[in-house]
Design a protein around this motif. Structure first.
Motif, short mmCIF file in Angstrom:
data_model
loop_
_atom_site.label_atom_id
_atom_site.label_comp_id
_atom_site.label_asym_id
_atom_site.label_seq_id
_atom_site.Cartn_x
_atom_site.Cartn_y
_atom_site.Cartn_z
N GLU A 365 5.51 -54.27 -20.63
CA GLU A 365 5.89 -52.86 -20.67
C GLU A 365 5.60 -52.16 -19.35
N ALA A 366 4.52 -52.55 -18.68
CA ALA A 366 4.15 -51.90 -17.42
C ALA A 366 5.06 -52.34 -16.27
N THR A 367 5.47 -53.62 -16.25
CA THR A 367 6.23 -54.13 -15.11
C THR A 367 7.71 -54.30 -15.40
N GLY A 368 8.08 -54.61 -16.64
CA GLY A 368 9.47 -54.88 -16.97
C GLY A 368 9.98 -56.17 -16.36
N ARG A 369 9.09 -57.05 -15.90
CA ARG A 369 9.48 -58.27 -15.21
C ARG A 369 9.91 -59.36 -16.19
N ILE A 370 10.90 -60.12 -15.78
CA ILE A 370 11.27 -61.34 -16.50
C ILE A 370 10.36 -62.46 -15.98
N ILE A 371 9.68 -63.13 -16.90
CA ILE A 371 8.70 -64.14 -16.50
C ILE A 371 9.37 -65.51 -16.49
N ALA A 372 9.38 -66.15 -15.31
CA ALA A 372 9.83 -67.54 -15.19
C ALA A 372 8.62 -68.43 -15.46
N LEU A 373 8.65 -69.13 -16.58
CA LEU A 373 7.47 -69.86 -17.02
C LEU A 373 7.15 -71.05 -16.13
N ALA A 397 7.11 -77.36 -23.04
CA ALA A 397 7.83 -77.72 -21.82
C ALA A 397 9.23 -77.14 -21.77
N ASP A 398 9.88 -76.91 -22.93
CA ASP A 398 11.25 -76.42 -22.91
C ASP A 398 11.33 -74.91 -22.81
N ALA A 399 10.21 -74.20 -22.82
CA ALA A 399 10.23 -72.75 -22.64
C ALA A 399 10.57 -72.44 -21.19
N TRP A 400 11.60 -71.61 -20.95
CA TRP A 400 12.15 -71.42 -19.60
C TRP A 400 11.82 -70.04 -19.04
N VAL A 401 12.31 -68.99 -19.69
CA VAL A 401 12.04 -67.62 -19.23
C VAL A 401 11.70 -66.75 -20.43
N LEU A 402 10.96 -65.67 -20.15
CA LEU A 402 10.61 -64.68 -21.18
C LEU A 402 11.20 -63.35 -20.74
N LEU A 403 12.11 -62.82 -21.56
CA LEU A 403 12.83 -61.59 -21.23
C LEU A 403 12.26 -60.43 -22.03
N PRO A 404 11.68 -59.40 -21.37
CA PRO A 404 11.20 -58.22 -22.11
C PRO A 404 12.37 -57.34 -22.54
N LEU A 405 12.25 -56.74 -23.71
CA LEU A 405 13.26 -55.83 -24.24
C LEU A 405 12.68 -54.42 -24.21
N LEU A 411 8.36 -51.10 -24.97
CA LEU A 411 8.66 -52.49 -25.30
C LEU A 411 8.94 -52.63 -26.79
N THR A 412 10.16 -53.07 -27.13
CA THR A 412 10.51 -53.30 -28.53
C THR A 412 10.37 -54.76 -28.93
N GLY A 413 10.23 -55.64 -27.95
CA GLY A 413 10.09 -57.07 -28.23
C GLY A 413 10.35 -57.87 -26.97
N ALA A 414 10.54 -59.17 -27.13
CA ALA A 414 10.83 -60.06 -26.01
C ALA A 414 11.59 -61.26 -26.56
N ILE A 415 12.37 -61.89 -25.70
CA ILE A 415 13.15 -63.08 -26.08
C ILE A 415 12.70 -64.24 -25.19
N LEU A 436 20.14 -56.64 -17.56
CA LEU A 436 21.17 -55.81 -18.17
C LEU A 436 21.31 -56.12 -19.65
N ALA A 437 21.34 -57.41 -19.99
CA ALA A 437 21.45 -57.79 -21.40
C ALA A 437 20.22 -57.36 -22.19
N GLY A 438 19.04 -57.43 -21.57
CA GLY A 438 17.81 -57.02 -22.26
C GLY A 438 17.83 -55.56 -22.63
N ARG A 439 18.30 -54.71 -21.72
CA ARG A 439 18.39 -53.28 -22.05
C ARG A 439 19.38 -53.03 -23.18
N GLN A 440 20.48 -53.79 -23.16
CA GLN A 440 21.48 -53.60 -24.20
C GLN A 440 20.95 -54.01 -25.58
N VAL A 441 20.35 -55.20 -25.68
CA VAL A 441 19.88 -55.65 -26.99
C VAL A 441 18.67 -54.83 -27.45
N ALA A 442 17.87 -54.30 -26.50
CA ALA A 442 16.76 -53.42 -26.89
C ALA A 442 17.30 -52.17 -27.56
#
Length: 679
Positions: A365-373, A397-405, A411-415, A436-442
């Motif tokens: 919520e503070a940064t809005g960053r997409i985390i590349a795991l 191992a198959d977790a790739w990125v974490l997208l904040p919504l 913050l309403t959630g994350a994907i 852009l997609a994160g803002r839309q689905v949020a």
């Protein structure tokens, strides 16, 4: 027919070329158009004067084909960026090479002895068929790439070229099948070309600026069709070679070769990995951007708004829509669960996930960053980001990125997205598109929750309206009883009055009991003082009242004493026991188990029914007016928790789908002194 048809075509195309010479220097498409018209006129004149199989006519035919290919290439490349021009150059270069090879075979046929000419002529006819097929593929690309605002001139040119090469394809295919040159079709070819000349003239007058717009999808399709054309050429050459060395079994060898190679090619092309690898390589080397943003956004919105009863729930569609953007194979939605994030909907996600603490949502919520795991795994992320990511995400191992919504900064959630089939590090294009997609689905999630809150408010309004009618009935009963009480002071000694008063009281009690029966979930008994309650005795009493309805077993500690309101506690157990009975098969007993744990005592209500999902328990179970029962108000669990918390206790639930549910009512314990303890 051959003479006059081709002579007329030469005259018309020559006049059209002369009329456009003064405009030839205006732009490259104009110049190539004039050159193609002139080459067509010269070729038609050669066929009319010399013949269609003469070397000069064959070379001019190759020049005609190169002229029209150059014109189409000039149209397509006009608005293309550098990487896209590279893709077009590859496609047109392959076709131009086939045209040149056809011309070289024509020269070789004229130079060799007549005995060797039929073999080379057959090979040249095959190449001419390939030129016609490839030209039709490129015309399809040209038509699909026309800008929506372009005038009709380009479309007329495309239609005329398609007709010209379609006639050529029919002619060459017939010549190859009959091993001869069909004179009738040659004559029809000249007449068809003469009829197409006015179409080209009309296109000149209706044309604007010859502007086209390249479509990425069409580029992929054109590359695919060009690859198919090359495959057909390779098969033709290979089967011809097998025919010369195969002897009597040549036909069988050719059939086995074509069938085996085609089956192997289809098996290879059907693998998702190869398709993903091809898309990545083409996007990387042929285009300025990896994504066709218009196409991706149309697919994204179509997935989110998919109508119909068979459509997946909104949260599942959200995960799928975001995962499709990056070709991720799976995704998981994490939603607010207290201070942390808990598991929500998923799409093709296997295995368990765990709730996170409050540090991850605070960081997102503070940064809005997409985390590349992968950056976290390789110690390339910042220390704050590495601390925020829970260990179970890093270990998977198959977790790739974490997208904040994020919706209006909240913050309403994350994907959590899984890796795409072709593993790669996410780059700035991935981050931009996912942001852009994160803002839309949020916004979709926030709107859905607002609609849910509105629906709850509407249910409360419905409840209030229903309760207004009940209050009216109660007011009538109170008025009736008040009248009886006033008259009793004057007529208490009258036997008839006493009989009527008893009948009135019985009728009023019956009507009030009926109201209470209809409002059993909403009625709250009068609060009594907190007492020391023997839980074993109270549980036995509650079970005894319900034993005729369903098998109930009791057990556990016999000396547990709770500090609680007995009426409220019985009401809690009645609610939970009724839910357990309704969820259980008729023959499976429901258990009431008493236990003690330090400063608290508890009663477990255990059933072995259908159970509940974690998402239902977290999001819906303790919400008012949310019920899985038809016609239910959904107030039982909600009221049970409210009553328990009012007495300083709690209600917890553990459930597994297909295995059953356990509700635990915990209350403050009362320590009972043991006789002789002082001694």
């Amino acid at each position: 027919m051959i003479l006059w048809g081709h002579a007329l075509a030469a005259l018309l195309f020559g006049l059209l070329a002369l009329s456009q010479i003064r405009h030839a220097a205006a732009a490259l498409p104009r110049l190539t158009f004039v050159l193609a018209l002139g080459a067509t006129a010269l070729w038609a004149l050669a066929v009319a004067g010399i013949g269609s199989v003469d070397l000069t006519a064959n070379l001019l035919e190759a020049l005609r084909d190169l002229g029209w290919l150059g014109f189409m290439f000039a149209l397509v490349r006009r608005d293309g960026r550098a990487p896209e021009r590279a893709a077009i150059q590859i496609i047109y270069g392959v076709v131009a090479t086939i045209v040149l090879a056809s011309g070289m075979l024509a020269i070789a046929t004229a130079a060799l002895p007549p005995a060797d000419a039929p073999v080379l002529m057959a090979a040249r006819v095959v190449l001419q068929m390939m030129v016609a097929v490839s030209a039709l593929v490129l015309i399809n690309h040209l038509y699909a790439a026309v800008a929506p605002g372009a005038r009709g001139g380009i479309r007329l040119v495309v239609v005329a070229l398609a007709a010209m090469w379609s006639v050529d394809l029919v002619l060459f295919a017939t010549a190859y099948a009959s091993a001869g040159w069909p004179v009738g079709l040659v004559a029809m070819r000249g007449l068809a070309l003469a009829l197409l000349a006015p179409v080209f003239a009309l296109a000149v007058h209706r044309n604007g600026d010859w502007t086209l717009q390249l479509s990425r999808t069409v580029a992929y399709q054109s590359l695919s069709l060009a690859a198919i054309a090359l495959y057909v050429i390779a098969m033709g050459m290979a089967t011809s070679l097998l025919a010369t060395i195969g002897g009597p079994s040549a036909r069988i060898v050719q059939t086995a070769f074509v069938f085996g190679t085609t089956a192997a090619l289809f098996a290879i092309l059907s693998t998702p990995w190869l398709r993903a690898w091809t898309r990545v390589k083409l996007a990387k080397h042929l285009f300025a951007h990896r994504y066709d943003y218009r196409q991706e956004w149309l697919r994204f919105t179509d997935t989110l708004g998919k109508p119909g009863e068979d459509a997946a729930p909104l949260e599942t569609r959200i995960v799928k829509a975001v995962a499709d953007l990056t070709d991720s194979t799976a995704g998981l939605l994490l939603v607010r669960d207290g201070v942390g994030l808990g598991q929500g909907a998923s799409w093709h996600w296997d295995g368990d996930s765990f709730a996170t603490d409050g540090e991850l949502p605070r960081y997102l919520e503070a940064t809005g960053r997409i985390i590349a795991l992968d950056a976290v795994r390789n110690d390339a992320a910042s220390l704050e980001e590495a601390r925020a990511v829970p260990s179970w995400m890093v270990d998977r191992a198959d977790a790739w990125v974490l997208l904040p919504l994020l919706h209006f900064g909240k913050l309403t959630g994350a994907i959590l997205l899984a890796r795409p089939p072709i593993d790669r590090a996410p780059d700035w294009e991935d981050f931009d598109l996912l942001h852009l997609a994160g803002r839309q689905v949020a916004s979709y999630l926030a709107e859905a929750r607002a609609q849910q809150a509105l629906a709850e408010a509407q249910r409360f309004d419905e409840f209030n309206r229903r309760f207004a009618f009940i209050m009216h009935d109660i007011k009538n009963l109170v008025s009736q009883l008040s009248l009886v009480a006033r008259n009793a002071e004057r007529h208490a000694d009258n036997p008839d009055f006493r009989a009527d008063m008893i009948a009135t009281l019985q009728d009023s009690a019956a009507r009030m009991n009926d109201l209470l029966a209809r409002l059993s979930q909403h009625h709250q008994t009068r609060s009594e003082a907190i007492e020391n309650i023997d839980l074993a005795a109270l549980v036995a009493r509650v079970a005894g009242r319900r034993s005729a309805q369903h098998p109930i077993v009791t057990g556990g500690a016999r000396d547990a004493v709770a500090a609680a309101d007995p009426a409220r506690l019985e009401q809690i157990l009645d609610h939970l026991l009724q839910n357990a009975i309704e969820a259980s098969p008729p023959a499976d007993p429901v258990a009431l188990v008493v236990g003690a744990d330090g400063d608290s005592v508890h009663v477990d209500v255990v059933d072995h029914g259908a159970g509940m999902s974690p998402a239902f328990v977290r999001d819906r179970l303790f919400k008012p007016f949310v019920s899985s029962k038809v016609g239910g108000f959904g107030l039982g669990a909600f009221e049970a928790r409210q009553l328990a918390e009012a007495m300083g206790g709690s209600v917890e639930v553990a459930s597994r789908e297909g295995e059953g549910t356990r509700f635990r009512v915990s209350l403050p314990a009362v320590v009972v002194p043991v006789l002789g303890a002082a001694a």
